[in-house]
Motif scaffolding. Sequence first.
Motif: not given
Lengths: 290, 269
Positions: A119-120, A122-123, A231, B27, B38, B226, B234, B237
């Motif tokens: 998830n992290i 992915l960004f 993911i 994160a 972000a 997610g 984002w 998530i």
Amino acid sequence: MNRLNQLYAWLMLLPALVLLLAFTHIPALTTLWHSLFFPARGRRPSEFAGLENYRSMLDDAVFWQAFYNNLWYAIGTVPTSMGLALAMALWVNSKISGRAALRLAYFTPTMLPMIAVANIWLFFYTPEIGLFNKLLNSVGLSGINWLGDPNWALPSLMLMTIWKEAGFFMIFYLAALQSLNKDIYAAAAVENASPLYVFRRITLPLLMPTTLFVLVNAVLNAFKLVDHLFILTKGGPNNATNLLLYYIYENAFSFFDSNYAAALTLVLLTLLILLALVQFLLIERRVHYR
Amino acid sequence: MPTLTRMFSFTAAWTLGLVWIFPLLYAFWAAFHPAEYATRFDLFAPLTLEHFVTAWQQAPFMRYMFNTVMITGLILVFQLILCTLAGYALARMPFKGRSLIFALVLLQLMIVPEILIVENYRTLAKLELIDTWLGVGLPYMASAFGIFLLRQTFKTVPQELEDAARLEGCTWLGVLWKVYVPLAKPTYLAYGLVSVSHHWNNFLWPLVVTNTINSRPLTVGMAIFGAPESGVDWPVICAGTLIAIGPLLIVFLIFQRRFLQSFMHAGLK
């Protein structure tokens, strides 16, 4: 009395044995059995297929792609993460400043679930606003479609996997380093051996059993860990990142062909059993210096 | 010259360390700041908890966490009991076929249940255990790794201790409970931590056997949460991810020495 002892022994083993057989050994055998049938469609019961599933596997371009992807994935992740793991272990085992914090930093990715990590990441990989492309743009390079470009997608997955796994393998090296005999190093110091020489001629050979152990586990992981695909890419684009276990999942639970999935599972099982044999032979024969 | 090498080594080690911890720090950054920060670093960016509130409202995290705790706990309790019994029988009780049984156990180290999802799903469907905690846990309860680890540990217990206990009139189970189990405490701790962190993080098998929030663990919930289709922002998530990994991460940070020692202890055998 001896009879009674035998009975006790079997009674103590029984619960574990039943579960082991039910969820490992018997399914491994029924996999073979089910791979010899066609799936039941509608009201038609499943028919005997012989080796038909295996024949279509040979013609299945996606299977071959997943197979080669998996090989590349193993080649791309295992040596690099092991090399990094060894370097990390050596650093953390030396008198470096802040080594407790350093050890924590290396190890933390291991403690996080692959799903969370994906998830992290992915960004980081997102084309427009993602961090990696922002970094590239800031030095004047054009961005890369990390997960959308078939040429970049698998390497992108590898990069994240290396990051996730290195700290885990470090632990094994660290445990081995801490159990090494200090006398040899004292002797090397007396002989005025250079650090590089000591590393090449003493540390590395003594770590050989650990290296082999880690190698087998790392390759095993490369075949059994596919969580991040769910993911990051779902095997895409155009199967560029499909891996064997993910393809098994797709066949069984998306395409509802559990018989073809069984045939695929058998291929994966065979690969892993071969790996086990290699490990057994090598570990028994060559790598013991003790 | 040695100082130069040391400087280089120090820089390389710490660069790697920073790269390794960066995604997690990132994160945190994204989760605690407004969305417009972000990708913009600003030391004075305002802090906010709004993403956590949104995340909390969009997914039943409490329920997921409850499921995860129950599943991990269930697995651990059964693993400890089953592996102790089997490990002891394999270490100290002579019986016919012992080496064959041991080989069967070791085979599971290679053929892990993860790979047999198709057949194990069939089995669970027959047992009508789909979408239950027990169903998620069952394939892992007889752990080859645990049996192996405990067998190795029990083998190092001096036989004299057992003989003495037997003279005092202890039964098989009494010996096991009063002599072997207390002496194997470090192994139990090590195995327990490795097992909990593995099953807390496990994903593929729970994904296959759970259908509803009745049994769905955090990892599966997180994947649904997610997914791009869910249209969640984002930073939200990130906040959700932190909620999900929070408990284990906090426990890990507090007991990190224990964790590391446990992983090393388990890895050495």
